[in-house]
Design a protein around this motif. Structure first.
Motif, PDB file in Angstrom:
ATOM      1  N   MET A   1       0.849  -1.188   0.000  1.00  0.00           N
ATOM      2  CA  MET A   1       0.000   0.000   0.000  1.00  0.00           C
ATOM      3  C   MET A   1       0.886   1.240   0.000  1.00  0.00           C
ATOM      4  N   THR A   2       0.783   2.054  -1.053  1.00  0.00           N
ATOM      5  CA  THR A   2       1.630   3.246  -1.092  1.00  0.00           C
ATOM      6  C   THR A   2       0.854   4.489  -0.657  1.00  0.00           C
ATOM      7  N   ALA A   3       1.615   5.478  -0.211  1.00  0.00           N
ATOM      8  CA  ALA A   3       1.020   6.744   0.218  1.00  0.00           C
ATOM      9  C   ALA A   3       2.093   7.811   0.146  1.00  0.00           C
ATOM     10  N   ALA A   4       1.707   9.074   0.323  1.00  0.00           N
ATOM     11  CA  ALA A   4       2.702  10.139   0.447  1.00  0.00           C
ATOM     12  C   ALA A   4       3.186  10.145   1.887  1.00  0.00           C
ATOM     13  N   LEU A   5       4.489  10.420   2.077  1.00  0.00           N
ATOM     14  CA  LEU A   5       5.052  10.403   3.431  1.00  0.00           C
ATOM     15  C   LEU A   5       4.270  11.316   4.371  1.00  0.00           C
ATOM     16  N   VAL A   6       3.769  12.398   3.786  1.00  0.00           N
ATOM     17  CA  VAL A   6       3.102  13.397   4.601  1.00  0.00           C
ATOM     18  C   VAL A   6       1.799  12.859   5.215  1.00  0.00           C
ATOM     19  N   ASP A   7       1.265  11.774   4.630  1.00  0.00           N
ATOM     20  CA  ASP A   7      -0.006  11.232   5.121  1.00  0.00           C
ATOM     21  C   ASP A   7       0.159  10.064   6.078  1.00  0.00           C
ATOM     22  N   VAL A   8       1.399   9.718   6.410  1.00  0.00           N
ATOM     23  CA  VAL A   8       1.614   8.555   7.271  1.00  0.00           C
ATOM     24  C   VAL A   8       1.472   8.959   8.737  1.00  0.00           C
ATOM     25  N   PRO A   9       0.639   8.221   9.504  1.00  0.00           N
ATOM     26  CA  PRO A   9       0.513   8.555  10.921  1.00  0.00           C
ATOM     27  C   PRO A   9       1.774   8.133  11.691  1.00  0.00           C
ATOM     28  N   PRO A  10       2.026   8.767  12.837  1.00  0.00           N
ATOM     29  CA  PRO A  10       3.204   8.434  13.645  1.00  0.00           C
ATOM     30  C   PRO A  10       3.188   6.981  14.096  1.00  0.00           C
ATOM     31  N   ASP A  11       4.365   6.464  14.414  1.00  0.00           N
ATOM     32  CA  ASP A  11       4.561   5.104  14.924  1.00  0.00           C
ATOM     33  C   ASP A  11       4.385   4.028  13.863  1.00  0.00           C
ATOM     34  N   GLU A  12       4.221   4.399  12.619  1.00  0.00           N
ATOM     35  CA  GLU A  12       4.059   3.384  11.593  1.00  0.00           C
ATOM     36  C   GLU A  12       5.412   3.125  10.923  1.00  0.00           C
ATOM     37  N   TRP A  13       5.650   1.867  10.554  1.00  0.00           N
ATOM     38  CA  TRP A  13       6.886   1.521   9.833  1.00  0.00           C
ATOM     39  C   TRP A  13       6.648   1.632   8.346  1.00  0.00           C
ATOM     40  N   ILE A  14       7.568   2.291   7.660  1.00  0.00           N
ATOM     41  CA  ILE A  14       7.388   2.555   6.231  1.00  0.00           C
ATOM     42  C   ILE A  14       8.699   2.356   5.490  1.00  0.00           C
ATOM     43  N   GLU A  15       8.603   2.316   4.167  1.00  0.00           N
ATOM     44  CA  GLU A  15       9.797   2.282   3.337  1.00  0.00           C
ATOM     45  C   GLU A  15       9.670   3.425   2.342  1.00  0.00           C
ATOM     46  N   LEU A  16      10.713   4.260   2.253  1.00  0.00           N
ATOM     47  CA  LEU A  16      10.657   5.370   1.308  1.00  0.00           C
ATOM     48  C   LEU A  16      10.989   4.799  -0.077  1.00  0.00           C
TER      49      LEU A  16
ATOM     50  N   ALA B   1       8.278  16.041   2.084  1.00  0.00           N
ATOM     51  CA  ALA B   1       7.486  14.906   2.554  1.00  0.00           C
ATOM     52  C   ALA B   1       6.267  14.682   1.657  1.00  0.00           C
ATOM     53  N   ARG B   2       5.783  15.760   1.049  1.00  0.00           N
ATOM     54  CA  ARG B   2       4.623  15.639   0.167  1.00  0.00           C
ATOM     55  C   ARG B   2       5.009  14.889  -1.118  1.00  0.00           C
ATOM     56  N   ASP B   3       6.274  15.087  -1.550  1.00  0.00           N
ATOM     57  CA  ASP B   3       6.730  14.486  -2.808  1.00  0.00           C
ATOM     58  C   ASP B   3       7.187  13.033  -2.661  1.00  0.00           C
ATOM     59  N   ILE B   4       7.469  12.613  -1.428  1.00  0.00           N
ATOM     60  CA  ILE B   4       8.028  11.276  -1.216  1.00  0.00           C
ATOM     61  C   ILE B   4       6.919  10.227  -1.143  1.00  0.00           C
ATOM     62  N   THR B   5       7.076   9.162  -1.955  1.00  0.00           N
ATOM     63  CA  THR B   5       6.120   8.061  -1.913  1.00  0.00           C
ATOM     64  C   THR B   5       6.661   6.973  -0.998  1.00  0.00           C
ATOM     65  N   VAL B   6       5.800   6.444  -0.132  1.00  0.00           N
ATOM     66  CA  VAL B   6       6.255   5.409   0.794  1.00  0.00           C
ATOM     67  C   VAL B   6       5.404   4.149   0.650  1.00  0.00           C
ATOM     68  N   GLU B   7       6.006   3.036   1.030  1.00  0.00           N
ATOM     69  CA  GLU B   7       5.290   1.762   1.113  1.00  0.00           C
ATOM     70  C   GLU B   7       4.959   1.565   2.585  1.00  0.00           C
ATOM     71  N   ARG B   8       3.688   1.395   2.903  1.00  0.00           N
ATOM     72  CA  ARG B   8       3.315   1.284   4.322  1.00  0.00           C
ATOM     73  C   ARG B   8       3.356  -0.161   4.774  1.00  0.00           C
ATOM     74  N   ALA B   9       3.955  -0.386   5.959  1.00  0.00           N
ATOM     75  CA  ALA B   9       4.087  -1.744   6.465  1.00  0.00           C
ATOM     76  C   ALA B   9       3.240  -1.958   7.714  1.00  0.00           C
ATOM     77  N   GLY B  10       2.635  -0.897   8.217  1.00  0.00           N
ATOM     78  CA  GLY B  10       1.784  -1.056   9.390  1.00  0.00           C
ATOM     79  C   GLY B  10       2.534  -0.836  10.677  1.00  0.00           C
ATOM     80  N   ARG B  11       1.786  -0.839  11.787  1.00  0.00           N
ATOM     81  CA  ARG B  11       2.362  -0.511  13.083  1.00  0.00           C
ATOM     82  C   ARG B  11       3.313  -1.567  13.611  1.00  0.00           C
ATOM     83  N   ASP B  12       3.090  -2.814  13.238  1.00  0.00           N
ATOM     84  CA  ASP B  12       3.919  -3.869  13.829  1.00  0.00           C
ATOM     85  C   ASP B  12       5.036  -4.292  12.881  1.00  0.00           C
TER      86      ASP B  12
END
Lengths: 633, 80
Positions: free
Chosen positions: B1-16, B65-76
């Motif tokens: 699941m991809t998103a913009a870095l700016v939309d990721v909530p705190p404490d979540e693990w992501i990959e830029l 942060a708005r320009d960076i796309t991230v892959e979301r891995a979830g809280r755990d």
């Protein structure tokens, strides 16, 4: 001299001095280590370069240079350019690595080794590493890197002797994986291994330098620096960093978390804003109230006004014989505006010296504590709207204390473009504390509504000027990428040493510059050019609805801002005239010390832009406000 | 699941996964932030996003942060 791939034996045994550079990330402990390595030796001097400072000291036959902190050797910022030059000139490098940030700092280490720069690694902050509950196998790290690794705790001096002893062992592996990328370079290229590494990493300045040697084939317009390879080189290097870290680092126990929480408090707007306001208020209080008003006030009003200046004037009058030729000389030396032996000395010792020392103390303390990057995070949002990023918060706040000092602190705001915007805004719309004192007095007589109006006009000008410069200057705002260092209690010894070094270096450079400026202005005064300016601006003052005597105020303002505001206190002006006058003197040109500093820190073009821009803005805005008040009234 | 870095909530693990600006990408690469998963530490309202990897915290300006796309891995998401 250029570092090459050969192992550098016998450092300092050659004919000349061996050049050794301390290189590492910001806050890795370079400057403390530098102090430890050079502590017993007196010959320490600061070279504040054109924009970013390096410090050097000679110890025996070794010349040690402390470089600005970087996360890589390239040209992404002024700091990196300065550090890259120091590395290219050095015979050997002491690479200061923060043991708690091995994964981050080994990139620079491997880059230095790829460049073939003889290196000794100082694995610093071993005490913090232990407190974090992590263990690093130093022998394994030494084996993996192939160069000496010395564990140190710079703040206590632990390991420093061993580091000094092993400096002659500085070396670099004969070949590293980056070699395979050299094939892409033209065969004829005449460059050292360090330069070749920078070329395959797409470093433009290195490409220009190598091309300028004229040793590449004529007409070969193939770009030497290829940014495309940079990413591959960086990724390959990062993979080596990861495998080394995996091999040498392991968790040894539970770590701590207290500073983490404190750091978080500083960045969260709910708590960070009050803490930041408190810190900045403290800086403002020290700079703007205690030093700029009380200390400077005492020095100027008592020491110089009562004792020094009359004494010097008497001596000069005694020594100079009467006669026509003596009059201009006497005027140059002791005139009441900027006499070379009186007011100039007063400005330098009574005004500049206390401000400089206080400024470097305040900045050094905040720097040592690691709070500046967190302030930058907190203020990034607002400042990014006017073409700056969060790093500009310090100059703008210091500016309210003293614009001259603030111009120096624009060094920390990033690219040239941002420095120019910050400098221009400082010169234009930020009143200094000396001026604020007088302005407060004048506005207090008018009432609260005028105060609010005054602030609104200034903030409006600041915003419009910022947006205007952001739109018109070439390039674009540099995004904030700020590494947040560990928070810690500042160490007084380190702060004091930095303050002493920086203040001395600053005065060495600023005093001759200021003396020359003062002599030039006195000459203009003597030949009547200043009076001509008073006459020349008469149409302008009339357009603003101000009396002709306001021209005299402006001329005083060319020299010092608070003089201009103070000059208005004696004039009989209506409320709206006072308001317009104050707006004009606030937006008018920066004081002569600030101009000298802009010349030193930037260049003549920037100084001219700020100076002329101030004239235009002051009269345009002043005129607009005068017209608006007319309509309302 | 991809998103913009700016939309990721705190404490979540992501990959830029995508940083469009060349220079910013090189700078993040050097810091090790493109090596794998990083933790989104804090998102300052209308301000920078703070990410962390192995004890290194880096603040990224909002425009970046708005320009960076991230892959979301979830809280755990596991640490590596």
């Amino acid at each position: 001299m250029t570092a090459n791939g050969e192992a550098a034996g016998g450092l300092g045994t050659g004919d000349g001095e061996a050049l050794v550079a301390l290189v590492g990330a910001p806050n890795a402990g370079k400057s403390v280590l530098f102090g430890r390595l050079t502590a017993e030796y007196a010959d320490v001097s600061n070279y504040p370069g054109t924009t970013v400072e390096t410090t050097a000291a000679t110890v025996g036959s070794t010349r040690l240079t402390d470089t600005p902190g970087v996360h890589g050797i390239s040209s992404f910022s002024e700091e990196e350019r300065v550090t890259k030059e120091a590395v290219l000139e050095a015979d050997a490098v002491v690479n200061v690595v923060d043991a708690t940030k091995l994964d981050r700092d080994l990139f620079v280490t491997l880059q230095l080794l790829d460049m073939g720069v003889p290196t000794v690694v100082a694995l610093n902050m071993m005490d913090e590493l232990e407190a974090d509950g992590v263990d690093v196998d130093v022998d394994a790290l030494e084996a993996a890197l192939g160069v000496p690794v010395v564990p140190t705790v710079a703040v206590t001096g632990s390991g420093v002797d061993e580091l000094r002893d092993r400096l002659p062992e500085a070396s670099a592996p004969a070949s590293t994986p980056v070699d395979s990328y050299y094939d892409a370079l033209p065969d004829a290229v005449e460059a050292s291994r360090a330069e070749k590494t920078l070329l395959v990493e797409g470093d433009e300045p290195t490409a220009r330098r190598v091309a300028a040697r004229g040793l590449v084939a004529d007409g070969g317009d193939a770009p030497l620096a290829d940014a495309g390879a940079r990413e591959a080189v960086y990724r390959e290097r990062r993979s080596r960093v990861r495998s080394i870290v995996e091999a040498v680092e392991r968790e040894a126990g539970p770590g701590r978390a207290a500073e983490q929480r404190l750091g978080d408090l500083l960045m969260r707007p709910m708590t960070g804003v009050p803490i930041a306001i408190g810190l900045l208020a403290a800086v403002f209080y020290v700079m703007g109230v205690v030093v700029a008003q009380r200390v400077v006030g005492y020095a100027e009003g008592v020491l110089f006004d009562r004792y020094y200046n009359p004494a010097v004037e008497a001596v000069v009058a005694d020594l100079l014989p009467g006669g026509e030729w003596a009059a201009p000389v006497e005027f140059l030396l002791v005139n009441g505006n900027l006499g070379l032996l009186t007011i100039t000395v007063q400005y330098v010792l009574g005004v500049l010296l206390p401000l400089v020392v206080a400024f470097y103390l305040a900045i050094g303390t905040l720097e040592d504590a690691g709070v500046l990057p967190r302030l930058a995070v907190l203020t990034d949002r607002g400042l990014s709207r006017i073409g700056l990023n969060g790093r500009a918060v310090v100059p703008l706040v210091v500016g309210v204390g003293c614009v001259t000092m603030a111009v120096i602190s624009t060094r920390m705001v990033g690219s040239r473009r941002e420095r120019l915007i910050a400098t221009a805004l400082l010169g234009l719309a930020i009143p200094c504390s000396a001026q604020i004192g007088v302005i407060t007095g004048l506005l207090a007589g008018l009432g609260l509504a005028w105060w609010v109006g005054y602030l609104a006009v200034l903030l409006g000008v600041l915003g419009v000027a910022g947006v205007f410069l952001d739109r018109t200057l070439p390039g674009r705002a540099e995004p904030l990428i700020e590494q947040l260092p560990r928070l810690r209690v500042p160490r007084p010894g380190n702060v004091a040493r930095k303050t002493a070094n920086r203040s001395a270096a600053f005065l060495r450079e600023a005093v001759p510059l200021f003396g020359a400026t003062a002599a030039a202005v006195s000459t203009l005064d003597y030949v009547g050019a200043l009076d001509a300016i008073v006459k020349g601006v008469r149409p302008l003052t009339a357009a603003l609805g101000l009396p002709p005597s306001f021209g005299r105020v402006l001329v005083l303002g060319l020299i010092r801002r608070d003089f201009a505001a103070a000059g208005m206190t004696d004039m009989a002006l209506s409320a709206s005239q006072t308001f317009v006058g104050l707006i004009v003197v606030t937006l008018f040109v920066p004081c002569i010390l600030t101009m000298a500093m802009i010349l030193r820190e930037r260049d003549a073009r920037s100084a001219l832009l700020v100076w002329v821009g101030s004239w235009v803005t002051a009269f345009t805005v002043g005129g607009a406000v005068a017209a608006a008040l007319e309509v309302i009234a | 699941m991809t998103a913009a870095l700016v939309d990721v909530p705190p404490d979540e693990w992501i990959e830029l996964v995508d940083v469009p600006d060349d220079e910013s990408r090189a700078r993040l690469l050097r810091l090790g932030l493109l090596d794998g998963r990083v933790e989104c530490r804090r998102r300052i309202r209308n301000g920078p996003v703070v990410v962390r990897r192995r004890g290194t915290e880096v603040a990224l300006g909002r425009s970046l942060a708005r320009d960076i796309t991230v892959e979301r891995a979830g809280r755990d998401g596991e640490r590596r």
